[in-house]
Design a protein around this motif. Structure first.
Motif, PDB file in Angstrom:
ATOM      1  N   GLY A  80     -29.704 -21.634  25.854  1.00 43.27           N
ATOM      2  CA  GLY A  80     -30.144 -22.421  24.714  1.00 43.27           C
ATOM      3  C   GLY A  80     -29.881 -21.780  23.378  1.00 43.27           C
ATOM      4  N   VAL A  81     -29.023 -20.768  23.347  1.00 39.87           N
ATOM      5  CA  VAL A  81     -28.829 -20.016  22.114  1.00 39.87           C
ATOM      6  C   VAL A  81     -28.173 -20.880  21.029  1.00 39.87           C
ATOM      7  N   THR A  82     -27.476 -21.944  21.416  1.00 40.46           N
ATOM      8  CA  THR A  82     -26.921 -22.855  20.427  1.00 40.46           C
ATOM      9  C   THR A  82     -26.936 -24.277  20.967  1.00 40.46           C
ATOM     10  N   ASP A  83     -27.305 -25.210  20.126  1.00 34.24           N
ATOM     11  CA  ASP A  83     -27.202 -26.614  20.501  1.00 34.24           C
ATOM     12  C   ASP A  83     -26.021 -27.260  19.780  1.00 34.24           C
ATOM     13  N   ASP A  84     -25.188 -26.427  19.158  1.00 32.99           N
ATOM     14  CA  ASP A  84     -24.028 -26.928  18.424  1.00 32.99           C
ATOM     15  C   ASP A  84     -22.815 -26.054  18.726  1.00 32.99           C
ATOM     16  N   PRO A  85     -22.304 -26.089  19.962  1.00 30.93           N
ATOM     17  CA  PRO A  85     -21.166 -25.234  20.300  1.00 30.93           C
ATOM     18  C   PRO A  85     -19.926 -25.530  19.463  1.00 30.93           C
ATOM     19  N   ARG A  86     -19.711 -26.793  19.075  1.00 40.05           N
ATOM     20  CA  ARG A  86     -18.554 -27.092  18.249  1.00 40.05           C
ATOM     21  C   ARG A  86     -18.683 -26.441  16.870  1.00 40.05           C
ATOM     22  N   GLY A  87     -19.908 -26.397  16.350  1.00 38.77           N
ATOM     23  CA  GLY A  87     -20.111 -25.774  15.050  1.00 38.77           C
ATOM     24  C   GLY A  87     -19.815 -24.284  15.072  1.00 38.77           C
ATOM     25  N   TYR A  88     -20.364 -23.580  16.078  1.00 41.26           N
ATOM     26  CA  TYR A  88     -20.102 -22.141  16.155  1.00 41.26           C
ATOM     27  C   TYR A  88     -18.641 -21.890  16.505  1.00 41.26           C
ATOM     28  N   GLY A  89     -18.072 -22.761  17.349  1.00 43.51           N
ATOM     29  CA  GLY A  89     -16.659 -22.617  17.673  1.00 43.51           C
ATOM     30  C   GLY A  89     -15.780 -22.750  16.447  1.00 43.51           C
ATOM     31  N   ALA A  90     -16.090 -23.709  15.575  1.00 40.48           N
ATOM     32  CA  ALA A  90     -15.315 -23.878  14.345  1.00 40.48           C
ATOM     33  C   ALA A  90     -15.453 -22.658  13.442  1.00 40.48           C
ATOM     34  N   PHE A  91     -16.656 -22.069  13.417  1.00 42.21           N
ATOM     35  CA  PHE A  91     -16.886 -20.842  12.645  1.00 42.21           C
ATOM     36  C   PHE A  91     -16.000 -19.708  13.164  1.00 42.21           C
ATOM     37  N   LEU A  92     -15.933 -19.548  14.483  1.00 42.28           N
ATOM     38  CA  LEU A  92     -15.098 -18.497  15.057  1.00 42.28           C
ATOM     39  C   LEU A  92     -13.617 -18.748  14.779  1.00 42.28           C
ATOM     40  N   LEU A  93     -13.210 -20.000  14.867  1.00 39.54           N
ATOM     41  CA  LEU A  93     -11.808 -20.312  14.643  1.00 39.54           C
ATOM     42  C   LEU A  93     -11.412 -20.030  13.200  1.00 39.54           C
ATOM     43  N   ARG A  94     -12.295 -20.325  12.262  1.00 35.24           N
ATOM     44  CA  ARG A  94     -11.998 -20.005  10.865  1.00 35.24           C
ATOM     45  C   ARG A  94     -11.844 -18.494  10.672  1.00 35.24           C
ATOM     46  N   GLY A  95     -12.713 -17.718  11.316  1.00 37.11           N
ATOM     47  CA  GLY A  95     -12.609 -16.270  11.215  1.00 37.11           C
ATOM     48  C   GLY A  95     -11.314 -15.745  11.798  1.00 37.11           C
ATOM     49  N   LEU A  96     -10.885 -16.315  12.920  1.00 33.30           N
ATOM     50  CA  LEU A  96      -9.619 -15.900  13.529  1.00 33.30           C
ATOM     51  C   LEU A  96      -8.441 -16.272  12.639  1.00 33.30           C
ATOM     52  N   GLN A  97      -8.419 -17.504  12.134  1.00 29.43           N
ATOM     53  CA  GLN A  97      -7.281 -17.962  11.336  1.00 29.43           C
ATOM     54  C   GLN A  97      -7.140 -17.175  10.036  1.00 29.43           C
ATOM     55  N   ALA A  98      -8.257 -16.659   9.520  1.00 31.20           N
ATOM     56  CA  ALA A  98      -8.188 -15.866   8.295  1.00 31.20           C
ATOM     57  C   ALA A  98      -7.522 -14.517   8.525  1.00 31.20           C
ATOM     58  N   ARG A  99      -7.550 -14.027   9.763  1.00 30.46           N
ATOM     59  CA  ARG A  99      -7.031 -12.688  10.037  1.00 30.46           C
ATOM     60  C   ARG A  99      -5.762 -12.682  10.890  1.00 30.46           C
ATOM     61  N   LEU A 100      -5.644 -13.631  11.807  1.00 29.28           N
ATOM     62  CA  LEU A 100      -4.475 -13.673  12.689  1.00 29.28           C
ATOM     63  C   LEU A 100      -4.131 -15.153  12.937  1.00 29.28           C
ATOM     64  N   PRO A 101      -3.487 -15.791  11.978  1.00 27.33           N
ATOM     65  CA  PRO A 101      -3.284 -17.246  12.052  1.00 27.33           C
ATOM     66  C   PRO A 101      -2.485 -17.669  13.291  1.00 27.33           C
ATOM     67  N   LEU A 102      -2.917 -18.784  13.892  1.00 27.29           N
ATOM     68  CA  LEU A 102      -2.249 -19.360  15.062  1.00 27.29           C
ATOM     69  C   LEU A 102      -2.054 -20.859  14.834  1.00 27.29           C
ATOM     70  N   PRO A 103      -0.991 -21.439  15.400  1.00 26.28           N
ATOM     71  CA  PRO A 103      -0.746 -22.879  15.257  1.00 26.28           C
ATOM     72  C   PRO A 103      -1.566 -23.682  16.261  1.00 26.28           C
ATOM     73  N   VAL A 104      -2.882 -23.758  16.052  1.00 23.99           N
ATOM     74  CA  VAL A 104      -3.803 -24.403  16.992  1.00 23.99           C
ATOM     75  C   VAL A 104      -3.721 -25.922  16.837  1.00 23.99           C
ATOM     76  N   THR A 105      -3.527 -26.618  17.959  1.00 23.04           N
ATOM     77  CA  THR A 105      -3.485 -28.087  17.941  1.00 23.04           C
ATOM     78  C   THR A 105      -4.737 -28.708  18.557  1.00 23.04           C
ATOM     79  N   ASP A 106      -5.447 -27.969  19.395  1.00 22.69           N
ATOM     80  CA  ASP A 106      -6.641 -28.497  20.042  1.00 22.69           C
ATOM     81  C   ASP A 106      -7.434 -27.318  20.587  1.00 22.69           C
ATOM     82  N   TRP A 107      -8.742 -27.498  20.746  1.00 23.77           N
ATOM     83  CA  TRP A 107      -9.539 -26.409  21.304  1.00 23.77           C
ATOM     84  C   TRP A 107     -10.795 -26.952  21.957  1.00 23.77           C
ATOM     85  N   HIS A 108     -11.331 -26.122  22.866  1.00 24.48           N
ATOM     86  CA  HIS A 108     -12.544 -26.471  23.613  1.00 24.48           C
ATOM     87  C   HIS A 108     -13.466 -25.261  23.626  1.00 24.48           C
ATOM     88  N   ALA A 109     -14.751 -25.490  23.365  1.00 22.49           N
ATOM     89  CA  ALA A 109     -15.724 -24.399  23.306  1.00 22.49           C
ATOM     90  C   ALA A 109     -16.467 -24.258  24.627  1.00 22.49           C
TER      91      ALA A 109
END
Length: 484
Positions: A361-390
């Motif tokens: 129950g640590v998160t009820d918004d996995p897409r929200g935290y997933g988007a946060f992680l993806l932003r952190g990754l793209q800022a440091r090691l950009p990838l051409p992401v077309t789709d993702w699943h948390a």
């Protein structure tokens, strides 16, 4: 599980294996190879355990192979053809926030420490050699007792304590043992997370985990570990094993100290003997045993990423501003606000994983935290992401209690000892997998399943040709004397 003293147990006519992860698959293969009728039950819809979560063409569990000899031996013994295993060079690339990178080469693969030491300052290099040698010595001392043997009894534990135990710094923490400056200390600490440990609470003996990667190397298995699970299932079916997926165990019925039936959501199963490759805590619940209140190890939060182009095969670790802060968050039951990012690139797919508290129950918004992680990754090691699943801890809780990836936390002086293969009141059931001896990770899970199942048949322990550890003064792969 033995009958008369010294006599092998009678061979069971039918064994039910609970769980189709790598331990359960290895157990089913060994039993079927010996002519036993085997049924495998799993509540997921395909084999692989944690690796079967999320997208079907991804692995959501382990991403690379260590101890390749174990994989080769398992394939040889079961009639499978092993796809190519290619060494990862470097093992992993580490990225600090200031832009500095570190890409160590495994000694067994490179044959020399020079490519690794050339990336470090003089004092850092001395510390690296010292701590790699320490890891090797601890591994060499521990492997015969804790990795490539049956669960040790009191006599064997006492023998290890007297002959090798002091070399594992039993009164020290891992954090104190590996203190080596601001750049290298978190590098050494992170290996304990492979067993689900908070590295600041881990015992020093877990430093041996680093030798498995930095000494012996990590390897890419063609097709990945998800494909390995499919091949193991197909080979098991060819040997007569029957799989029932989408079948959730509700409880086990015992009588006279033996398991006689499993009640599932799809009916009742009976058998002469049982192998549970599920989380040990879940098995205890099915048996009606008291809840294991030992603190759980860490969980994970992962992203499966689809890319628009092939990025090859590589592993990256992106350090946060303060490694210790991540673990303060996890201890407080929070998803880390600045986590270490582990990235595995696999062609046009990628897998991003961070450590998380063992709490569905640590998160009820996995897409929200997933988007946060993806932003952190793209800022440091950009990838051409077309789709993702948390995949949140709630998803990992489908295969383990509270989503703890490796069962109970390996903290404290005796915390690294994994439970054995038995449960009270269930003499015809063996417990195998990553939450028991010898520990987590695919090669150790397969060793557990292979030998736990072998014990039901009275077969001798088989190390699956586990890596031979060089002795003092011997060369590693004939090229260089290991440090230490």
């Amino acid at each position: 599980m033995r009958g008369n003293r010294g006599a092998p147990p009678p061979s069971p006519g039918h064994v039910v294996v609970l769980g189709a992860g790598f331990a359960g698959l290895a157990a089913a293969l060994r039993l079927a190879r010996e002519g036993v009728r085997v049924t495998v039950l799993d509540h997921l819809d395909r084999p692989g355990g944690k690796a079967a979560l999320g997208y079907e063409d991804f692995s959501s569990g382990p991403t690379v192979v260590t101890m390749p000899q174990v994989f080769r031996a398992l394939h040889e013994r079961t009639g499978l053809t092993l796809p190519p295993l290619d060494p990862a060079r470097p093992t992993t690339t580490y990225h600090a926030l200031d832009g500095r990178t570190f890409a160590p080469e495994a000694l067994h693969v490179a044959g020399s420490l020079e490519p690794t030491l050339a990336q470090l300052g003089r004092e850092e290099g001395r510390e690296y050699v010292r701590l790699l040698g320490t890891a090797r010595r601890i591994y060499q001392g521990a492997a015969p007792t804790f990795l490539f043997a049956s669960p040790p009894g009191r006599l064997k534990l006492a023998r290890y304590a007297v002959t090798r135990g002091l070399g594992a710094a039993p009164w020290s923490s891992l954090a104190r043992l590996v203190e080596s400056g601001p750049f290298l200390t978190p590098f050494w600490l992170r290996f304990a997370t492979y067993l689900g440990a908070d590295p600041y609470r881990a015992p020093a003996v877990l430093h041996n985990v680093s030798w498995v990667e930095l000494g012996s190397g990590v390897w890419h298995l063609e097709g990945g570990l998800g494909a390995l699970a499919v091949r193991m299932r197909e080979r098991a079916e060819a040997l007569g094993v029957r799989f029932e997926f989408g079948t959730r165990v509700e409880h086990l019925v015992t009588q006279g100290g033996r398991v006689v039936a499993a009640h599932t959501g799809r009916g009742v199963h009976t058998a002469d003997a049982w192998v549970s490759a599920a989380d040990r805590a879940l098995t205890r619940g099915w048996l009606g045993l008291p809840e294991d209140r030992t603190p759980r190890g860490v969980s994970g939060f992962a992203l499966q990423l689809r890319l628009s182009e092939d990025r090859g095969h590589a592993h990256h670790i992106l350090w946060p501003a303060e490694y210790a802060r991540e673990w303060r968050d996890i201890r407080a039951g929070r998803l880390p606000t600045d986590p270490t990012l582990y990235l595995h690139l696999d062609g046009d797919r990628a897998f991003l994983l961070v450590n998380a508290p063992p709490d569905p129950g640590v998160t009820d918004d996995p897409r929200g935290y997933g988007a946060f992680l993806l932003r952190g990754l793209q800022a440091r090691l950009p990838l051409p992401v077309t789709d993702w699943h948390a995949l949140s801890p709630a998803e990992y809780a489908r295969t383990s209690l509270r989503g703890a990836l490796y069962g109970r936390a390996p903290h404290g002086l005796t915390g690294s000892l994994r439970p054995g293969w038995t449960h009270p009141g269930a003499s015809n059931l063996v417990q195998v997998g990553g939450t028991v001896h010898p520990g987590g990770g695919v090669p150790l899970s397969m060793l557990s399943g292979w030998n736990g199942a072998g014990g039901l048949l009275g077969l001798p322990y088989d190390s699956l040709d586990g890596p031979r550890v060089p002795g003092e003064g011997e060369t590693w792969d004939g090229t260089q004397t290991p440090p230490g």
